[in-house]
Design an enzyme around this catalytic site. Structure first.
Site, PDB file in Angstrom:
ATOM      1  N   SER A  16       1.891  -6.769   1.764  1.00  0.00           N
ATOM      2  CA  SER A  16       2.859  -8.169   1.289  1.00  0.00           C
ATOM      3  C   SER A  16       2.409  -8.446   0.071  1.00  0.00           C
ATOM      4  O   SER A  16       1.479  -7.727  -0.571  1.00  0.00           O
ATOM      5  CB  SER A  16       2.391  -9.211   2.350  1.00  0.00           C
ATOM      6  OG  SER A  16       1.089  -9.482   2.492  1.00  0.00           O
ATOM      7  N   CYS A  17       3.098  -9.362  -0.499  1.00  0.00           N
ATOM      8  CA  CYS A  17       2.842  -9.801  -1.834  1.00  0.00           C
ATOM      9  C   CYS A  17       1.462 -10.137  -2.165  1.00  0.00           C
ATOM     10  O   CYS A  17       0.929 -10.596  -1.370  1.00  0.00           O
ATOM     11  CB  CYS A  17       3.671 -11.398  -1.884  1.00  0.00           C
ATOM     12  SG  CYS A  17       3.505 -12.354  -3.350  1.00  0.00           S
ATOM     13  N   PRO A  18       1.175  -9.722  -3.413  1.00  0.00           N
ATOM     14  CA  PRO A  18       1.985  -9.247  -4.573  1.00  0.00           C
ATOM     15  C   PRO A  18       1.947  -7.799  -4.599  1.00  0.00           C
ATOM     16  O   PRO A  18       2.375  -7.196  -5.539  1.00  0.00           O
ATOM     17  CB  PRO A  18       1.179  -9.787  -5.761  1.00  0.00           C
ATOM     18  CG  PRO A  18      -0.227  -9.703  -5.343  1.00  0.00           C
ATOM     19  CD  PRO A  18      -0.144  -9.843  -3.813  1.00  0.00           C
ATOM     20  N   MET A  19       1.630  -6.994  -3.456  1.00  0.00           N
ATOM     21  CA  MET A  19       1.053  -5.600  -3.674  1.00  0.00           C
ATOM     22  C   MET A  19       2.474  -4.892  -3.938  1.00  0.00           C
ATOM     23  O   MET A  19       2.290  -3.689  -4.714  1.00  0.00           O
ATOM     24  CB  MET A  19       0.308  -5.103  -2.552  1.00  0.00           C
ATOM     25  CG  MET A  19      -1.094  -5.373  -2.504  1.00  0.00           C
ATOM     26  SD  MET A  19      -1.783  -5.032  -4.011  1.00  0.00           S
ATOM     27  CE  MET A  19      -3.379  -5.699  -3.963  1.00  0.00           C
TER      28      MET A  19
END
Lengths: 83, 193
Positions: A16-19
């Site tokens: 999930s964010c920011p990956m």
């Protein structure tokens, strides 16, 4: 949608964010000019985030975004070309 | 009307030579200004990270790594409890406070019990794992890989009695408020978290 011949595929399923954005940046850096990267994500936020990233970043084009499904889980597909 | 047009022009204004000199001076000034402000279009962000709880460690690192993905020049200046985020051992053991957190599904009187911070922290760590959210350690490594400058305030290092070796490799030490201000002055975005 148009079918794109991706040169590389980046699997960020489960992240999930920011990956998704961060890993896409690194993957794009490894591409040659004109090559296309396919990003496969399970993060619904990646639709807005990767579009926003591509729009504000020089040297990359978001060619297309698409939704699909795998084993009952929504998949978000992004096709990014390095200029 | 016609007599006006034929009348000699009043030349109280500067001579051609003076005007040329003025134009040249202005052109030089514009050129100097262009040079001074030319950053190649690269945007820049400074974040001041002051908190060392698990929930407050995330926003600076998420924003920093994302901005780096946009090609921005990013500095995160860690001071006071924010320093714990860069401390290799402490960063893996950041806690969530149950007290005074209205989002916690328990009244403050219960949250104040001695073990409740651990319960709240474990709950959050489980959610982080289940959601595929990166750990603080992963975000630090990623940020450093992406070229983010993670700075540890020297005054706070000494105040807390930390050793410079206790921070992640790649963290900048030996910097103070003036260094942060210098980067903030030129930054497009400045945040205090």
């Amino acid at each position: 949608m148009t079918e794109y011949e991706a040169n590389e595929t980046l699997d960020v399923k489960g992240l999930s964010c920011p990956m998704p954005v961060v890993k896409t940046r690194s993957a794009v850096d490894d591409l040659s000019s004109g090559e296309i990267l396919e990003v496969v994500s399970t993060d619904s936020g990646s639709m807005s985030d990767l579009k926003g990233w591509a729009d504000s970043t020089d040297g990359v084009d978001m060619l297309d975004q698409d939704e699909s499904e795998e084993d009952g889980q929504a998949l978000f597909l992004h096709y990014i070309q390095k200029e | 009307m016609s007599s006006d047009a034929d009348a000699p022009v009043e030349t109280t204004t500067a001579s051609v030579e003076d005007l040329q000199a003025q134009i040249q001076a202005l052109e030089e000034e514009v050129s100097d200004l262009r040079e001074a402000t030319d950053d190649g279009g690269q945007k820049s962000m400074t974040i001041i990270a002051t908190k060392g709880t698990l929930d407050m460690a995330y926003p600076p690192l998420i924003l920093a790594s994302t901005a780096a993905a946009f090609g921005w020049d990013v500095v995160v200046f860690h001071t006071f409890w924010g320093l714990d985020i860069l401390h290799e051992k402490k960063s893996k053991n950041l806690k969530l406070s149950a007290v005074g957190n209205p989002s916690m599904p328990m009244p403050n009187a219960v949250a104040a019990l001695p073990f409740m911070d651990s319960v709240a922290t474990n709950m959050m760590e489980k959610k982080i794992e289940d959601n595929g959210t990166a750990t603080i350690e992963e975000l630090i490594e990623t940020s450093l890989d992406m070229g983010v400058d993670l700075q540890a305030c020297q005054m706070t290092i000494e105040l807390m009695g930390y050793d410079e070796d206790e921070f992640y490799d790649g963290v900048t030490t030996g910097v103070g408020a003036a260094t942060a201000i210098q980067h903030m002055a030129d930054a497009d975005v400045q945040l205090m978290i």
